[in-house]
Scaffold this active site. Sequence first.
Site, PDB file in Angstrom:
ATOM      1  N   THR A 134      20.020 -13.971 -23.777  1.00 49.59           N
ATOM      2  CA  THR A 134      20.569 -14.853 -22.237  1.00 49.59           C
ATOM      3  C   THR A 134      20.179 -15.152 -21.285  1.00 49.59           C
ATOM      4  O   THR A 134      18.644 -13.659 -21.112  1.00 49.59           O
ATOM      5  CB  THR A 134      22.098 -14.153 -21.977  1.00 49.59           C
ATOM      6  OG1 THR A 134      22.779 -14.834 -21.737  1.00 49.59           O
ATOM      7  CG2 THR A 134      21.663 -12.841 -22.429  1.00 49.59           C
ATOM      8  N   LYS A 163      21.747  -6.726 -23.364  1.00 47.28           N
ATOM      9  CA  LYS A 163      20.672  -7.984 -23.590  1.00 47.28           C
ATOM     10  C   LYS A 163      19.315  -7.257 -23.076  1.00 47.28           C
ATOM     11  O   LYS A 163      18.566  -7.467 -24.019  1.00 47.28           O
ATOM     12  CB  LYS A 163      21.461  -8.853 -23.418  1.00 47.28           C
ATOM     13  CG  LYS A 163      22.702  -9.281 -24.202  1.00 47.28           C
ATOM     14  CD  LYS A 163      22.545  -9.355 -25.982  1.00 47.28           C
ATOM     15  CE  LYS A 163      21.686 -10.816 -25.884  1.00 47.28           C
ATOM     16  NZ  LYS A 163      21.384 -10.567 -27.722  1.00 47.28           N
TER      17      LYS A 163
HETATM   18  P1  NAD Z   1      29.996 -14.235 -31.180  1.00 46.58           P
HETATM   19  O1  NAD Z   1      30.537 -12.618 -30.158  1.00 46.58           O
HETATM   20  O2  NAD Z   1      30.368 -15.342 -31.545  1.00 46.58           O
HETATM   21  O3  NAD Z   1      29.344 -13.549 -32.680  1.00 46.58           O
HETATM   22  C1  NAD Z   1      28.046 -12.466 -32.654  1.00 46.58           C
HETATM   23  C2  NAD Z   1      29.138 -12.044 -34.310  1.00 46.58           C
HETATM   24  O4  NAD Z   1      27.266 -11.016 -34.201  1.00 46.58           O
HETATM   25  C3  NAD Z   1      30.055 -11.661 -34.650  1.00 46.58           C
HETATM   26  O5  NAD Z   1      29.432 -12.768 -36.289  1.00 46.58           O
HETATM   27  C4  NAD Z   1      29.926 -10.187 -35.036  1.00 46.58           C
HETATM   28  O6  NAD Z   1      31.002 -10.435 -36.063  1.00 46.58           O
HETATM   29  C5  NAD Z   1      28.530 -10.125 -35.605  1.00 46.58           C
HETATM   30  N1  NAD Z   1      28.349  -8.749 -34.656  1.00 46.58           N
HETATM   31  C6  NAD Z   1      28.854  -7.915 -33.824  1.00 46.58           C
HETATM   32  N2  NAD Z   1      28.473  -6.730 -34.030  1.00 46.58           N
HETATM   33  C7  NAD Z   1      27.264  -6.519 -34.830  1.00 46.58           C
HETATM   34  C8  NAD Z   1      26.994  -5.077 -35.422  1.00 46.58           C
HETATM   35  N3  NAD Z   1      27.690  -4.207 -35.059  1.00 46.58           N
HETATM   36  N4  NAD Z   1      26.481  -5.784 -36.751  1.00 46.58           N
HETATM   37  C9  NAD Z   1      26.542  -6.479 -37.285  1.00 46.58           C
HETATM   38  N5  NAD Z   1      27.137  -7.370 -36.685  1.00 46.58           N
HETATM   39  C10 NAD Z   1      27.703  -7.266 -35.256  1.00 46.58           C
HETATM   40  O7  NAD Z   1      28.126 -14.005 -30.201  1.00 46.58           O
HETATM   41  P2  NAD Z   1      27.594 -15.302 -30.030  1.00 46.58           P
HETATM   42  O8  NAD Z   1      27.901 -16.572 -28.639  1.00 46.58           O
HETATM   43  O9  NAD Z   1      27.577 -16.387 -30.476  1.00 46.58           O
HETATM   44  O10 NAD Z   1      26.083 -15.289 -29.367  1.00 46.58           O
HETATM   45  C11 NAD Z   1      25.253 -14.983 -30.649  1.00 46.58           C
HETATM   46  C12 NAD Z   1      23.759 -14.078 -29.398  1.00 46.58           C
HETATM   47  O11 NAD Z   1      23.656 -15.380 -28.589  1.00 46.58           O
HETATM   48  C13 NAD Z   1      23.967 -13.444 -28.986  1.00 46.58           C
HETATM   49  O12 NAD Z   1      23.144 -11.989 -29.381  1.00 46.58           O
HETATM   50  C14 NAD Z   1      24.451 -13.231 -27.224  1.00 46.58           C
HETATM   51  O13 NAD Z   1      24.103 -12.132 -26.043  1.00 46.58           O
HETATM   52  C15 NAD Z   1      23.282 -14.500 -27.479  1.00 46.58           C
HETATM   53  N6  NAD Z   1      24.088 -15.569 -26.267  1.00 46.58           N
HETATM   54  C16 NAD Z   1      24.756 -16.446 -26.041  1.00 46.58           C
HETATM   55  C17 NAD Z   1      25.405 -17.216 -25.624  1.00 46.58           C
HETATM   56  C18 NAD Z   1      26.564 -17.994 -25.747  1.00 46.58           C
HETATM   57  O14 NAD Z   1      26.663 -18.446 -24.673  1.00 46.58           O
HETATM   58  N7  NAD Z   1      28.011 -17.884 -26.775  1.00 46.58           N
HETATM   59  C19 NAD Z   1      24.032 -17.891 -24.807  1.00 46.58           C
HETATM   60  C20 NAD Z   1      22.962 -17.382 -25.032  1.00 46.58           C
HETATM   61  C21 NAD Z   1      22.292 -16.013 -25.451  1.00 46.58           C
END
Ligand code: NAD
Length: 356
Positions: A134, A163
């Site tokens: 992120t 992160k």
């Molecule tokens: P989200 O919370 O929708 O999904 C996270 C997923 O990870 C879920 O399906 C959850 O069940 C799984 N998870 C959590 N803990 C776990 C574990 N211990 N073992 C296995 N699975 C596990 O998140 P998102 O918004 O889809 O984000 C995904 C990635 O992208 C993250 O790493 C986040 O930091 C990064 N990110 C998100 C955004 C955003 O705007 N949402 C922006 C930039 C980066």
Amino acid sequence: MRKFNNVLVTGGAGFIGSNFIRYVFDKTDFEGRIVNMDALTYAGNPASLADVGQEHGDRYVFERADIRDKDVIKRIFEVYDIDCVCHFAAESHVDRSIVAPDDFIQTNIVGTFNLLQVAKERGDKTELFHHVSTDEVFGSLGDAGYFTEKTPYMPHSPYSASKASSDHLVRAYHDTYGLPITISNCSNNYGPYQFPEKLIPLMILNALEGKPLPVYGEGINVRDWLYVDDHCSAIWTVMTQAAAGETYVVGGRCELRNIDVVKRIAALVDEFAPPLPSGKPRAELITFVKDRPGHDHRYAIDCSRLEHDFGWRQTETADTGFAKTVRWYLENSEWVESVRTGAYRQWIEKNYGKRS
Ligand code: NAD
Ligand code: TYD
């Protein structure tokens, strides 16, 4: 162009991961198999991928498994002969990290460490470890300037600190052990299948139901919004084309103050959904609430490097992307209802049991 046979997607039942899996199958020339490893926390929902399982047969495998458990990761790498990891799994919500940071440390830091260890132990079999991160690792901007690949890390929330820590570990495994890694640091995403605790889906659903639209502080914090498919195309571009060890920042060139996002969403819900019983515009539901502690003022990305090196471009603007997203939430009432009522949790517990 890098090619992969068996890609392990962690967190593929979450918002971006599920969109990414669909994107790779539908919009790239990938011919191999995707193994989706997800612990199904509150944020994971296999229903987000129901169609993918049906359409792609044994090219798509789901494993309910937790990245906090190194032995399980090892088994999955061996059984499916994994040659590439695209690592999404994380605790992802800033507000939750403020009230309960423990899981953020265990999943985001220790979980990433476990994956790196197994990927390293596989030696030459690991073609690539891509880490999805992120822009929040860079901290907060004032009213001017942009985050780039050269911006120093200065995270403020437990989420962004966890992160940042995982980014450093991933880079360290490249620099120390020669693990082929790439990293992308992206701005705020929106689009289908986002859990309604994040700003845009929360506002869509509250507006639909005529509930208050809670805006933190004065609503003047700025985020740089990117439609989720555009993030997926950036990740795939980096995975297949970037040199090992490289980082790319990804953004939407779409800076908006929160209050303006909420007003636009409220207006779109007015446009596409039946009017409220009161007949009033939904923008009148906006309610200013207590600010988030340590609330970062502004995020904005200069993604020139990604554009220059690979010709990557986003395809959606806020106008097109917001409208598409509001329509999706209105048209997918089954998914929305199961998430809103918690029915998806009952289904998961019945089919997979409780998470340990
Ligand atoms: P989200 O919370 O929708 O999904 C996270 C997923 O990870 C879920 O399906 C959850 O069940 C799984 N998870 C959590 N803990 C776990 C574990 N211990 N073992 C296995 N699975 C596990 O998140 P998102 O918004 O889809 O984000 C995904 C990635 O992208 C993250 O790493 C986040 O930091 C990064 N990110 C998100 C955004 C955003 O705007 N949402 C922006 C930039 C980066
Ligand atoms: P969020 O979607 O939680 O993403 P992040 O904190 O990772 O940027 O929040 C986006 C912005 O919206 C952030 O500045 C906090 C603000 N916000 C609200 O004003 N009200 C809300 O109910 C939520 C969830 C967020």
